[in-house]
Scaffold this motif. Structure first.
Motif, PDB file in Angstrom:
ATOM      1  N   GLU A 133       6.831   1.384   7.213  1.00 19.19           N
ATOM      2  CA  GLU A 133       6.547   2.617   6.111  1.00 19.19           C
ATOM      3  C   GLU A 133       5.495   2.335   5.053  1.00 19.19           C
ATOM      4  N   ASP A 134       4.722   1.189   5.388  1.00 25.91           N
ATOM      5  CA  ASP A 134       3.535   0.521   4.550  1.00 25.91           C
ATOM      6  C   ASP A 134       2.435   1.245   4.854  1.00 25.91           C
ATOM      7  N   THR A 135       1.320   0.939   4.134  1.00 26.36           N
ATOM      8  CA  THR A 135      -0.224   1.246   4.575  1.00 26.36           C
ATOM      9  C   THR A 135      -0.802   0.013   4.978  1.00 26.36           C
ATOM     10  N   HIS A 136      -2.043  -0.087   4.950  1.00 26.98           N
ATOM     11  CA  HIS A 136      -3.052  -1.240   5.137  1.00 26.98           C
ATOM     12  C   HIS A 136      -2.477  -1.959   6.530  1.00 26.98           C
ATOM     13  N   GLN A 137      -2.301  -0.944   7.612  1.00 24.42           N
ATOM     14  CA  GLN A 137      -2.063  -1.536   8.970  1.00 24.42           C
ATOM     15  C   GLN A 137      -2.648  -0.393   9.810  1.00 24.42           C
ATOM     16  N   HIS A 138      -2.355  -0.734  11.076  1.00 25.60           N
ATOM     17  CA  HIS A 138      -3.064   0.117  12.019  1.00 25.60           C
ATOM     18  C   HIS A 138      -2.135   1.401  12.313  1.00 25.60           C
ATOM     19  N   TYR A 139      -0.805   1.297  12.376  1.00 26.90           N
ATOM     20  CA  TYR A 139       0.036   2.653  12.300  1.00 26.90           C
ATOM     21  C   TYR A 139       1.081   2.469  11.127  1.00 26.90           C
ATOM     22  N   THR A 140       1.317   3.802  10.683  1.00 23.48           N
ATOM     23  CA  THR A 140       2.319   3.822   9.548  1.00 23.48           C
ATOM     24  C   THR A 140       3.302   4.983   9.671  1.00 23.48           C
ATOM     25  N   ILE A 141       4.625   4.762   9.428  1.00 24.64           N
ATOM     26  CA  ILE A 141       5.304   5.782   9.579  1.00 24.64           C
ATOM     27  C   ILE A 141       5.567   6.607   8.369  1.00 24.64           C
ATOM     28  N   GLY A 160       0.809  -1.254   0.074  1.00 20.32           N
ATOM     29  CA  GLY A 160       0.045   0.132   0.256  1.00 20.32           C
ATOM     30  C   GLY A 160       0.849   1.381   0.072  1.00 20.32           C
ATOM     31  N   ARG A 161       0.181   2.580  -0.534  1.00 24.63           N
ATOM     32  CA  ARG A 161       0.883   3.567  -0.764  1.00 24.63           C
ATOM     33  C   ARG A 161       0.182   4.739  -0.310  1.00 24.63           C
ATOM     34  N   ASP A 162      -1.210   4.925  -0.467  1.00 23.57           N
ATOM     35  CA  ASP A 162      -1.880   5.974   0.012  1.00 23.57           C
ATOM     36  C   ASP A 162      -2.374   5.731   1.455  1.00 23.57           C
ATOM     37  N   THR A 163      -2.352   6.695   2.289  1.00 21.54           N
ATOM     38  CA  THR A 163      -2.867   6.700   3.585  1.00 21.54           C
ATOM     39  C   THR A 163      -3.490   7.920   4.119  1.00 21.54           C
ATOM     40  N   ALA A 164      -4.486   7.734   5.055  1.00 17.31           N
ATOM     41  CA  ALA A 164      -5.272   8.989   5.829  1.00 17.31           C
ATOM     42  C   ALA A 164      -5.485   8.451   7.038  1.00 17.31           C
ATOM     43  N   GLY A 165      -5.229   9.250   7.945  1.00 16.29           N
ATOM     44  CA  GLY A 165      -5.274   9.295   9.402  1.00 16.29           C
ATOM     45  C   GLY A 165      -5.184  10.155  10.213  1.00 16.29           C
ATOM     46  N   GLU A 166      -4.736   9.927  11.457  1.00 20.58           N
ATOM     47  CA  GLU A 166      -4.551  11.117  12.564  1.00 20.58           C
ATOM     48  C   GLU A 166      -3.256  10.714  12.902  1.00 20.58           C
ATOM     49  N   VAL A 167      -2.228  11.758  13.060  1.00 22.69           N
ATOM     50  CA  VAL A 167      -0.929  11.495  13.804  1.00 22.69           C
ATOM     51  C   VAL A 167      -0.942  11.074  14.935  1.00 22.69           C
ATOM     52  N   ALA A 168      -0.479  10.232  15.356  1.00 19.52           N
ATOM     53  CA  ALA A 168      -0.296   9.344  16.663  1.00 19.52           C
ATOM     54  C   ALA A 168       1.086   9.782  17.514  1.00 19.52           C
ATOM     55  N   ALA A 169       1.793   9.893  16.737  1.00 19.99           N
ATOM     56  CA  ALA A 169       3.278  10.396  17.402  1.00 19.99           C
ATOM     57  C   ALA A 169       4.170  10.807  16.376  1.00 19.99           C
ATOM     58  N   ILE A 170       5.056  11.785  16.756  1.00 21.70           N
ATOM     59  CA  ILE A 170       5.903  12.503  15.797  1.00 21.70           C
ATOM     60  C   ILE A 170       7.402  12.543  16.168  1.00 21.70           C
ATOM     61  N   GLY A 171       8.394  12.519  15.272  1.00 21.78           N
ATOM     62  CA  GLY A 171       9.632  12.584  15.435  1.00 21.78           C
ATOM     63  C   GLY A 171      10.085  13.803  15.948  1.00 21.78           C
TER      64      GLY A 171
END
Length: 121
Positions: free
Chosen positions: A49-57, A12-23
């Motif tokens: 760094e992939d999508t289709h999972q609960h969290y993505t970097i 997966g490449r495209d993602t949408a969501g909410e920021v859970a943590a930041i560097g």
């Protein structure tokens, strides 16, 4: 298919969501920001760094806040359309793919109602 990847892989490449943590070097985004972005896992061979999972970097330069009026389902289309169009622009005219232009048009149509009108100077 992609010889540099370790399989099985999440493509997966495209993602949408909410920021859970930041560097520590992130300056544009905040925790709980609603974002759209493009993940680079298939390029970096890093499953985090992939999508289709609960969290993505996601790299900061590959993400943007999304308008409140834009639903998650609408938000995942613009990254692919805009990314495809960027590749089309960089390619010689004979290689421009019609699907890239269609994806860009669809992405822009989705963004139009959610974006504020341009400011007059």
């Amino acid at each position: 298919m992609l010889p540099w990847l370790d399989y099985p892989a999440i493509l997966g490449r495209d993602t949408a969501g909410e920021v859970a943590a930041i560097g520590r070097d992130v300056t544009r985004l905040r925790i709980d920001d609603r974002v759209i972005g493009q993940a680079v896992g298939p390029t970096t061979n890093n499953p985090a760094e992939d999508t289709h999972q609960h969290y993505t970097i996601a790299s900061e330069h590959m993400a943007s806040t999304r308008p409140d009026a834009m639903a998650f389902a609408e938000a995942v289309a613009p990254p692919l359309g805009l990314g495809t169009r960027a590749v089309d622009v960089a390619a010689p005219p004979a290689r421009i793919a019609g699907h890239g232009l269609e994806a860009l048009q669809e992405a822009l149509e989705l963004l139009k109602p959610a974006c504020p009108a341009p400011r007059s100077s």
